[in-house]
Motif scaffolding. Structure first.
Motif, PDB file in Angstrom:
ATOM      1  N   LEU A   1      -7.006   4.340  -4.522  1.00 49.46           N
ATOM      2  CA  LEU A   1      -5.825   3.635  -5.170  1.00 49.46           C
ATOM      3  C   LEU A   1      -5.696   3.316  -6.524  1.00 49.46           C
ATOM      4  O   LEU A   1      -6.735   2.854  -7.314  1.00 49.46           O
ATOM      5  CB  LEU A   1      -5.773   2.195  -4.462  1.00 49.46           C
ATOM      6  CG  LEU A   1      -5.448   1.957  -2.985  1.00 49.46           C
ATOM      7  CD1 LEU A   1      -5.689   0.493  -2.291  1.00 49.46           C
ATOM      8  CD2 LEU A   1      -4.189   2.441  -2.336  1.00 49.46           C
TER       9      LEU A   1
ATOM     10  N   SER B   1      -9.779   6.043   0.829  1.00 51.49           N
ATOM     11  CA  SER B   1      -8.625   5.362   0.173  1.00 51.49           C
ATOM     12  C   SER B   1      -8.826   5.749  -1.327  1.00 51.49           C
ATOM     13  O   SER B   1     -10.005   5.776  -1.608  1.00 51.49           O
ATOM     14  CB  SER B   1      -8.241   4.186   0.333  1.00 51.49           C
ATOM     15  OG  SER B   1      -7.768   3.992   1.765  1.00 51.49           O
TER      16      SER B   1
ATOM     17  N   THR C   1     -12.013   0.875  -3.210  1.00 53.09           N
ATOM     18  CA  THR C   1     -11.204   2.036  -2.920  1.00 53.09           C
ATOM     19  C   THR C   1     -10.489   2.220  -4.328  1.00 53.09           C
ATOM     20  O   THR C   1      -9.205   2.796  -4.180  1.00 53.09           O
ATOM     21  CB  THR C   1     -10.319   1.724  -1.672  1.00 53.09           C
ATOM     22  OG1 THR C   1      -9.619   0.587  -1.878  1.00 53.09           O
ATOM     23  CG2 THR C   1     -11.086   1.734  -0.512  1.00 53.09           C
TER      24      THR C   1
ATOM     25  N   LEU D   1       0.904  -1.371   0.049  1.00 51.63           N
ATOM     26  CA  LEU D   1       0.103  -0.079  -0.148  1.00 51.63           C
ATOM     27  C   LEU D   1       0.955   1.198   0.076  1.00 51.63           C
ATOM     28  O   LEU D   1       1.794   1.390   1.013  1.00 51.63           O
ATOM     29  CB  LEU D   1      -0.880  -0.012   1.332  1.00 51.63           C
ATOM     30  CG  LEU D   1      -2.039  -0.872   1.257  1.00 51.63           C
ATOM     31  CD1 LEU D   1      -2.720  -0.892   2.872  1.00 51.63           C
ATOM     32  CD2 LEU D   1      -3.259  -0.477   0.196  1.00 51.63           C
TER      33      LEU D   1
ATOM     34  N   HIS E   1      -3.343   6.771   1.993  1.00 56.69           N
ATOM     35  CA  HIS E   1      -3.338   5.805   0.907  1.00 56.69           C
ATOM     36  C   HIS E   1      -3.856   6.107  -0.570  1.00 56.69           C
ATOM     37  O   HIS E   1      -5.183   5.972  -0.547  1.00 56.69           O
ATOM     38  CB  HIS E   1      -3.918   4.351   1.552  1.00 56.69           C
ATOM     39  CG  HIS E   1      -3.402   4.026   2.785  1.00 56.69           C
ATOM     40  ND1 HIS E   1      -1.983   3.721   2.930  1.00 56.69           N
ATOM     41  CD2 HIS E   1      -4.022   3.938   3.815  1.00 56.69           C
ATOM     42  CE1 HIS E   1      -2.025   3.133   4.237  1.00 56.69           C
ATOM     43  NE2 HIS E   1      -3.092   3.239   4.968  1.00 56.69           N
TER      44      HIS E   1
ATOM     45  N   ASP F   1      -7.217   6.866   7.054  1.00 62.10           N
ATOM     46  CA  ASP F   1      -7.842   5.520   6.457  1.00 62.10           C
ATOM     47  C   ASP F   1      -9.307   5.816   6.162  1.00 62.10           C
ATOM     48  O   ASP F   1      -9.921   4.928   5.311  1.00 62.10           O
ATOM     49  CB  ASP F   1      -7.699   4.507   7.564  1.00 62.10           C
ATOM     50  CG  ASP F   1      -6.113   3.870   7.738  1.00 62.10           C
ATOM     51  OD1 ASP F   1      -5.484   3.837   6.911  1.00 62.10           O
ATOM     52  OD2 ASP F   1      -6.048   3.406   8.891  1.00 62.10           O
TER      53      ASP F   1
END
Length: 248
Positions: A166, A164, A184, A36, A225, A161
């Motif tokens: 990604l 996220s 996410t 991550l 993240h 958190d």
């Protein structure tokens, strides 16, 4: 794409976001078979000192770069999961105060680690940064707490958190699958499904806290993240948290 190119290089260097706000992207961290991207946020307070949110792995070179911006005075562990790199920072920044998310110091793993926490965080900013930052605790079940922050001068929300985002080309295949399964995957980043289940156990309180985040009307939203929201922060945050806010 080679593993060395994943994440958000250059790594371990402060990158200016706005006046008095920087991010530091670390090489991807490995947990549960996933790689991550990880990010620290740095705010320079009005007294000239630095506030480090969710510190990434320590290195002397990174500390030297940060000290060019100001002395490190605050180390912030904003969730019950983001604390594992604190001890190295404590050893090299002995004058820094260490702040813990609610319930963090109760965890057996934390107590066994020997990490030192000086104060617990709550909804009210401590005097140390009350003129610089606002904050609120987003509660969930199972002891989960995330302390979210807002820097009014730059209209920047700082999360960990709760969101996220990604990007598939920034993570390896296993993490790509994780992003798809947990909701996410960029560009539609949101709260991971496992965390949604926890927050729904405290649905009303969590929705009220998230409503405060949107009500701050941020221009940008930084999180640990993935690709953070550089513009239209309030709109993006409202979209990412709609699954909870619409139930509130």
């Amino acid at each position: 794409m080679g593993s060395e190119a994943r994440g958000y290089p250059p790594f371990d260097v402060p990158k200016r976001v706005a006046d008095g706000v920087w991010i530091v992207d670390a090489k991807p961290i490995h947990a549960m078979g996933l790689a991550l991207p990880a990010r620290m946020t740095v705010v320079r307070l009005t007294d000239g000192s630095l506030w480090l949110h969710s510190p990434t792995p320590f290195s002397p070179e990174l500390l030297a770069r940060l000290e060019e911006l100001g002395p490190v005075r605050h180390l912030v562990a904003p969730t019950i999961g983001h604390w594992k790199f604190l001890q190295a920072w404590q050893r090299h920044c002995p004058g820094a105060t260490c702040w813990a998310a609610p319930n963090l110091r109760r965890r057996l793993q934390v107590r066994a680690s020997g990490v030192r926490f000086d104060h617990d965080l709550g909804d009210t900013p401590p005097d140390d940064w009350s003129s610089d930052l606002r904050q609120t605790v987003v509660p969930g079940g199972g002891g989960f707490r995330e302390v979210a922050f807002f820097h009014p001068p730059t209209r920047t929300v700082v999360l960990t958190d709760l969101v996220s985002n990604l990007e598939p080309d920034r993570v390896p295949p296993a993490t790509r699958l994780y992003a798809r399964l947990t909701g996410t995957r960029a560009p539609e980043g949101s709260t991971p499904t496992y965390l949604r289940a926890s927050l729904l156990l405290r649905r009303r309180d969590a929705a009220a806290a998230c409503g405060r985040l949107v009500g701050w009307e941020p221009e940008r939203v930084i999180f640990a993240h993935g690709k953070w929201f550089e513009t239209d922060g309030a709109r993006e945050l409202k979209r990412a948290l709609a699954w909870l806010l619409d139930r509130g």
